[in-house]
Design a protein around this motif. Sequence first.
Motif, PDB file in Angstrom:
ATOM      1  N   ASP A  81       0.833  -1.186   0.000  1.00 43.42           N
ATOM      2  CA  ASP A  81       0.000   0.000   0.000  1.00 43.42           C
ATOM      3  C   ASP A  81       0.875   1.246   0.000  1.00 43.42           C
ATOM      4  N   LYS A  82       0.480   2.188  -0.785  1.00 50.89           N
ATOM      5  CA  LYS A  82       1.194   3.453  -0.836  1.00 50.89           C
ATOM      6  C   LYS A  82       0.294   4.495  -0.193  1.00 50.89           C
ATOM      7  N   TYR A  83       0.810   5.103   0.861  1.00 48.86           N
ATOM      8  CA  TYR A  83       0.060   6.125   1.557  1.00 48.86           C
ATOM      9  C   TYR A  83       0.576   7.487   1.114  1.00 48.86           C
ATOM     10  N   GLN A  84      -0.366   8.424   1.009  1.00 49.74           N
ATOM     11  CA  GLN A  84       0.000   9.744   0.530  1.00 49.74           C
ATOM     12  C   GLN A  84      -0.677  10.782   1.420  1.00 49.74           C
ATOM     13  N   LEU A  85      -0.014  11.923   1.615  1.00 45.91           N
ATOM     14  CA  LEU A  85      -0.538  12.958   2.484  1.00 45.91           C
ATOM     15  C   LEU A  85      -0.115  14.312   1.958  1.00 45.91           C
ATOM     16  N   THR A  86      -1.046  15.237   1.992  1.00 45.10           N
ATOM     17  CA  THR A  86      -0.700  16.632   1.743  1.00 45.10           C
ATOM     18  C   THR A  86      -0.455  17.232   3.108  1.00 45.10           C
ATOM     19  N   LEU A  87       0.809  17.406   3.426  1.00 47.81           N
ATOM     20  CA  LEU A  87       1.228  17.870   4.748  1.00 47.81           C
ATOM     21  C   LEU A  87       1.147  19.384   4.793  1.00 47.81           C
ATOM     22  N   SER A  88       0.314  19.875   5.686  1.00 48.34           N
ATOM     23  CA  SER A  88       0.130  21.315   5.837  1.00 48.34           C
ATOM     24  C   SER A  88       0.925  21.783   7.050  1.00 48.34           C
ATOM     25  N   ILE A  89       1.883  22.669   6.799  1.00 47.28           N
ATOM     26  CA  ILE A  89       2.729  23.174   7.881  1.00 47.28           C
ATOM     27  C   ILE A  89       2.445  24.660   8.048  1.00 47.28           C
ATOM     28  N   LYS A  90       2.097  25.035   9.260  1.00 51.72           N
ATOM     29  CA  LYS A  90       1.816  26.433   9.588  1.00 51.72           C
ATOM     30  C   LYS A  90       2.982  27.000  10.377  1.00 51.72           C
ATOM     31  N   ALA A  91       2.974  28.289  10.555  1.00 52.75           N
ATOM     32  CA  ALA A  91       4.048  28.957  11.301  1.00 52.75           C
ATOM     33  C   ALA A  91       4.092  28.414  12.728  1.00 52.75           C
ATOM     34  N   GLY A  92       5.278  28.056  13.168  1.00 47.94           N
ATOM     35  CA  GLY A  92       5.485  27.575  14.538  1.00 47.94           C
ATOM     36  C   GLY A  92       5.175  26.109  14.754  1.00 47.94           C
ATOM     37  N   THR A  93       4.923  25.352  13.708  1.00 47.46           N
ATOM     38  CA  THR A  93       4.645  23.913  13.853  1.00 47.46           C
ATOM     39  C   THR A  93       5.945  23.199  14.212  1.00 47.46           C
ATOM     40  N   VAL A 105      -0.706   8.549   9.567  1.00 46.59           N
ATOM     41  CA  VAL A 105      -1.188   8.107   8.248  1.00 46.59           C
ATOM     42  C   VAL A 105      -0.225   7.116   7.592  1.00 46.59           C
ATOM     43  N   ASN A 106       0.658   6.526   8.382  1.00 46.13           N
ATOM     44  CA  ASN A 106       1.574   5.460   7.938  1.00 46.13           C
ATOM     45  C   ASN A 106       2.553   5.890   6.850  1.00 46.13           C
ATOM     46  N   ILE A 107       2.918   7.151   6.851  1.00 48.11           N
ATOM     47  CA  ILE A 107       3.945   7.606   5.917  1.00 48.11           C
ATOM     48  C   ILE A 107       5.312   7.137   6.404  1.00 48.11           C
ATOM     49  N   ILE A 108       5.526   7.238   7.712  1.00 51.29           N
ATOM     50  CA  ILE A 108       6.754   6.689   8.313  1.00 51.29           C
ATOM     51  C   ILE A 108       6.338   5.687   9.376  1.00 51.29           C
ATOM     52  N   SER A 109       7.216   4.732   9.664  1.00 55.54           N
ATOM     53  CA  SER A 109       6.887   3.695  10.640  1.00 55.54           C
ATOM     54  C   SER A 109       7.122   4.213  12.055  1.00 55.54           C
ATOM     55  N   GLU A 110       6.586   3.483  13.006  1.00 54.82           N
ATOM     56  CA  GLU A 110       6.681   3.878  14.412  1.00 54.82           C
ATOM     57  C   GLU A 110       8.119   3.893  14.923  1.00 54.82           C
ATOM     58  N   ASP A 111       8.998   3.084  14.345  1.00 52.73           N
ATOM     59  CA  ASP A 111      10.368   3.019  14.844  1.00 52.73           C
ATOM     60  C   ASP A 111      11.283   4.067  14.214  1.00 52.73           C
ATOM     61  N   GLU A 112      10.804   4.781  13.204  1.00 55.48           N
ATOM     62  CA  GLU A 112      11.611   5.829  12.593  1.00 55.48           C
ATOM     63  C   GLU A 112      11.524   7.088  13.447  1.00 55.48           C
ATOM     64  N   ASP A 113      12.649   7.771  13.595  1.00 50.69           N
ATOM     65  CA  ASP A 113      12.694   8.971  14.427  1.00 50.69           C
ATOM     66  C   ASP A 113      12.932  10.188  13.542  1.00 50.69           C
ATOM     67  N   GLU A 131       2.103  23.695   2.032  1.00 49.98           N
ATOM     68  CA  GLU A 131       1.567  22.350   1.873  1.00 49.98           C
ATOM     69  C   GLU A 131       2.523  21.545   1.008  1.00 49.98           C
ATOM     70  N   PHE A 132       2.810  20.335   1.479  1.00 49.15           N
ATOM     71  CA  PHE A 132       3.784  19.485   0.809  1.00 49.15           C
ATOM     72  C   PHE A 132       3.182  18.104   0.606  1.00 49.15           C
ATOM     73  N   LEU A 133       3.392  17.550  -0.575  1.00 53.93           N
ATOM     74  CA  LEU A 133       2.887  16.222  -0.902  1.00 53.93           C
ATOM     75  C   LEU A 133       3.968  15.195  -0.551  1.00 53.93           C
ATOM     76  N   VAL A 134       3.651  14.296   0.399  1.00 50.47           N
ATOM     77  CA  VAL A 134       4.597  13.247   0.813  1.00 50.47           C
ATOM     78  C   VAL A 134       3.882  11.897   0.709  1.00 50.47           C
ATOM     79  N   ASN A 135       4.677  10.822   0.570  1.00 49.60           N
ATOM     80  CA  ASN A 135       4.083   9.485   0.501  1.00 49.60           C
ATOM     81  C   ASN A 135       4.951   8.493   1.256  1.00 49.60           C
ATOM     82  N   SER A 136       4.419   7.290   1.408  1.00 52.60           N
ATOM     83  CA  SER A 136       5.083   6.267   2.224  1.00 52.60           C
ATOM     84  C   SER A 136       6.311   5.668   1.554  1.00 52.60           C
ATOM     85  N   GLU A 137       6.509   5.927   0.272  1.00 50.45           N
ATOM     86  CA  GLU A 137       7.694   5.412  -0.407  1.00 50.45           C
ATOM     87  C   GLU A 137       8.908   6.317  -0.210  1.00 50.45           C
ATOM     88  N   MET A 138       8.681   7.475   0.375  1.00 55.59           N
ATOM     89  CA  MET A 138       9.772   8.422   0.607  1.00 55.59           C
ATOM     90  C   MET A 138      10.486   8.065   1.903  1.00 55.59           C
TER      91      MET A 138
END
Length: 149
Positions: A81-93, A105-113, A131-138
């Motif tokens: 499965d390929k998960y994709q997210l439009t990551l919205s970053i606001k000032a001070g996030t 949203v399973n873009i990165i696994s729980e053990d990744e820091d 806003e940035f488009l990211v996916n689980s293959e990255m």
Amino acid sequence: MNKQTTRAFSAGIMFTAAIIFIYGLYFNEAPSQNEDALPSGIIIIKESEIKAKENEISDLKKQLDRYKTGTEKENAPTQTDKYQLTLSIKAGTPPQDIEEKLKDVNIISEDEDFVQFVVDNGYADKIQIGEFLVNSEMSVEEIANTIIK
């Protein structure tokens, strides 16, 4: 009562006591012991229970052997499965919030820091608003590079 009568009476009491004692030793039945009663520390296990436990042990040994040889990882399903997210970053996030969104949203696994990677590479101050488009293959590095451009 004279001496002779007192002696005869005492002898009768002693004789009666001796008879009762002898009767108690030979004719009185000892309380029957329950055949099911076991001394403390002894447990009865049915043969079927033993076989079930032996089967369970052999299954656990097989699982342990597979784990040690790494066949568990080989037989594990791969992530298709390929998960994709439009990551919205606001000032001070903060990076911690970004990491939580990515893990939710399973873009990165729980053990990744992600936070540790961003801090170690000096990206924490370079995160851009937008806003940035990211996916689980990255990889974590690719995601970080995407949000700092």
